[in-house]
Motif scaffolding. Structure first.
Motif, PDB file in Angstrom:
ATOM      1  N   LEU A 144     -26.951   6.687 -31.219  1.00 23.61           N
ATOM      2  CA  LEU A 144     -28.265   6.952 -31.707  1.00 23.61           C
ATOM      3  C   LEU A 144     -27.969   8.107 -32.951  1.00 23.61           C
ATOM      4  O   LEU A 144     -27.733   9.266 -32.635  1.00 23.61           O
ATOM      5  CB  LEU A 144     -29.210   7.394 -30.984  1.00 23.61           C
ATOM      6  N   ASP A 145     -28.093   7.682 -34.350  1.00 27.92           N
ATOM      7  CA  ASP A 145     -28.127   8.778 -35.113  1.00 27.92           C
ATOM      8  C   ASP A 145     -29.706   9.205 -35.282  1.00 27.92           C
ATOM      9  O   ASP A 145     -30.508   8.562 -35.051  1.00 27.92           O
ATOM     10  CB  ASP A 145     -28.070   8.077 -36.739  1.00 27.92           C
ATOM     11  N   LEU A 146     -29.942  10.584 -35.793  1.00 22.44           N
ATOM     12  CA  LEU A 146     -31.066  11.059 -35.509  1.00 22.44           C
ATOM     13  C   LEU A 146     -31.978  10.924 -36.718  1.00 22.44           C
ATOM     14  O   LEU A 146     -33.142  10.874 -36.631  1.00 22.44           O
ATOM     15  CB  LEU A 146     -31.099  12.720 -35.329  1.00 22.44           C
ATOM     16  N   HIS A 147     -31.250  11.182 -37.931  1.00 22.84           N
ATOM     17  CA  HIS A 147     -32.114  11.125 -39.264  1.00 22.84           C
ATOM     18  C   HIS A 147     -31.979   9.872 -40.074  1.00 22.84           C
ATOM     19  O   HIS A 147     -30.685   9.388 -40.476  1.00 22.84           O
ATOM     20  CB  HIS A 147     -31.518  12.278 -39.998  1.00 22.84           C
ATOM     21  N   MET A 148     -32.910   8.955 -40.027  1.00 19.50           N
ATOM     22  CA  MET A 148     -33.024   7.547 -40.497  1.00 19.50           C
ATOM     23  C   MET A 148     -34.555   7.597 -41.153  1.00 19.50           C
ATOM     24  O   MET A 148     -35.542   8.056 -40.722  1.00 19.50           O
ATOM     25  CB  MET A 148     -32.974   6.754 -39.470  1.00 19.50           C
ATOM     26  N   PRO A 149     -34.780   6.636 -42.143  1.00 19.51           N
ATOM     27  CA  PRO A 149     -36.187   6.315 -42.783  1.00 19.51           C
ATOM     28  C   PRO A 149     -36.738   5.578 -41.495  1.00 19.51           C
ATOM     29  O   PRO A 149     -36.352   4.918 -40.672  1.00 19.51           O
ATOM     30  CB  PRO A 149     -35.727   5.566 -43.809  1.00 19.51           C
ATOM     31  N   GLY A 150     -38.095   5.773 -41.651  1.00 20.59           N
ATOM     32  CA  GLY A 150     -38.892   4.956 -40.726  1.00 20.59           C
ATOM     33  C   GLY A 150     -38.911   5.901 -39.419  1.00 20.59           C
ATOM     34  O   GLY A 150     -39.007   7.104 -39.281  1.00 20.59           O
ATOM     35  N   ILE A 151     -38.791   5.025 -38.215  1.00 20.24           N
ATOM     36  CA  ILE A 151     -38.655   5.573 -36.821  1.00 20.24           C
ATOM     37  C   ILE A 151     -37.256   6.166 -36.799  1.00 20.24           C
ATOM     38  O   ILE A 151     -36.099   5.511 -36.724  1.00 20.24           O
ATOM     39  CB  ILE A 151     -39.001   4.376 -35.808  1.00 20.24           C
ATOM     40  N   ASN A 152     -37.318   7.577 -36.652  1.00 14.92           N
ATOM     41  CA  ASN A 152     -35.977   8.453 -36.525  1.00 14.92           C
ATOM     42  C   ASN A 152     -35.751   8.397 -35.310  1.00 14.92           C
ATOM     43  O   ASN A 152     -36.349   7.875 -34.329  1.00 14.92           O
ATOM     44  CB  ASN A 152     -36.173   9.871 -37.172  1.00 14.92           C
ATOM     45  N   GLY A 153     -34.525   9.072 -34.916  1.00 18.93           N
ATOM     46  CA  GLY A 153     -33.741   8.930 -33.629  1.00 18.93           C
ATOM     47  C   GLY A 153     -34.803   9.633 -32.676  1.00 18.93           C
ATOM     48  O   GLY A 153     -34.581   9.620 -31.333  1.00 18.93           O
ATOM     49  N   PHE A 154     -35.150  10.774 -32.842  1.00 22.65           N
ATOM     50  CA  PHE A 154     -36.161  11.563 -32.119  1.00 22.65           C
ATOM     51  C   PHE A 154     -37.243  10.576 -31.571  1.00 22.65           C
ATOM     52  O   PHE A 154     -37.514  10.730 -30.326  1.00 22.65           O
ATOM     53  CB  PHE A 154     -36.853  12.634 -32.678  1.00 22.65           C
ATOM     54  N   ASP A 155     -37.785   9.958 -32.631  1.00 25.55           N
ATOM     55  CA  ASP A 155     -38.962   8.915 -31.748  1.00 25.55           C
ATOM     56  C   ASP A 155     -38.473   7.842 -30.996  1.00 25.55           C
ATOM     57  O   ASP A 155     -38.907   7.344 -30.175  1.00 25.55           O
ATOM     58  CB  ASP A 155     -39.419   8.242 -33.367  1.00 25.55           C
ATOM     59  N   VAL A 156     -37.198   7.263 -31.432  1.00 24.37           N
ATOM     60  CA  VAL A 156     -36.637   6.232 -30.530  1.00 24.37           C
ATOM     61  C   VAL A 156     -36.303   6.988 -28.992  1.00 24.37           C
ATOM     62  O   VAL A 156     -36.615   6.238 -28.145  1.00 24.37           O
ATOM     63  CB  VAL A 156     -35.181   5.982 -31.090  1.00 24.37           C
ATOM     64  N   LEU A 157     -35.783   8.212 -28.953  1.00 29.81           N
ATOM     65  CA  LEU A 157     -35.465   8.824 -27.532  1.00 29.81           C
ATOM     66  C   LEU A 157     -36.898   9.036 -26.887  1.00 29.81           C
ATOM     67  O   LEU A 157     -36.964   8.670 -25.948  1.00 29.81           O
ATOM     68  CB  LEU A 157     -35.125  10.164 -27.826  1.00 29.81           C
TER      69      LEU A 157
END
Length: 146
Positions: free
Chosen positions: A55-68
């Protein structure tokens, strides 16, 4: 009877990063599912769960923190290895608190990544892998002195 290859999901908005990881893992016998957006990965979780998530953390939209947070809130037993180019103070601790089992910095060391994936496959319990940070030097809290 053949054993199915472990499935590693790679969630990263950088196509070249996904491609490099896919090549490495395919050569090591893993099946790789690629996702560019957090929304796509989370939607796929309704139908199946991979054996491990990179998992990458910094992405547009739902970021990695949100995924976690979404994985944790759904109570899905999924080992998550965070791979980030943005190693900021407190980030490793934050992803650990959200259930990540490893924290690696880009550019990713091949052996550290493979080791983290093998450790994740061995256990679905969150365990921090000391590949980039030596978590073994952090001792548990001492009992209160009476």
């Amino acid at each position: 009877m053949s054993i199915a290859a472990p499935v590693v999901a790679v969630l990263d908005d950088e196509p070249e990063m996904r491609k490099a990881i896919r090549r490495l893992l395919n050569c090591r016998g893993f099946r790789v599912e690629e996702y560019e957006r957090g929304e796509d990965f989370l939607a796929a979780l309704y139908s199946h769960s991979p054996d491990c998530l990179l998992l990458d953390l910094h992405m547009p939209g739902i970021n990695g923190f949100d995924v976690l947070e979404a994985v944790r809130s759904r109570q899905i037993s999924l080992p998550v290895i965070v791979v980030t180019a943005h190693d900021e103070p407190g980030t490793a601790e934050r992803v650990r608190a959200l259930g990540a089992c490893a924290y690696l910095k880009k550019p990713v060391d091949r052996d550290a990544l493979l080791s983290a994936i093998e450790a994740a496959k061995a256990s679905t319990k969150p365990q921090f892998h000391p590949s980039d940070r030596d978590w073994s030097k952090q001792s548990p809290p001492s009992p209160p002195v009476r």
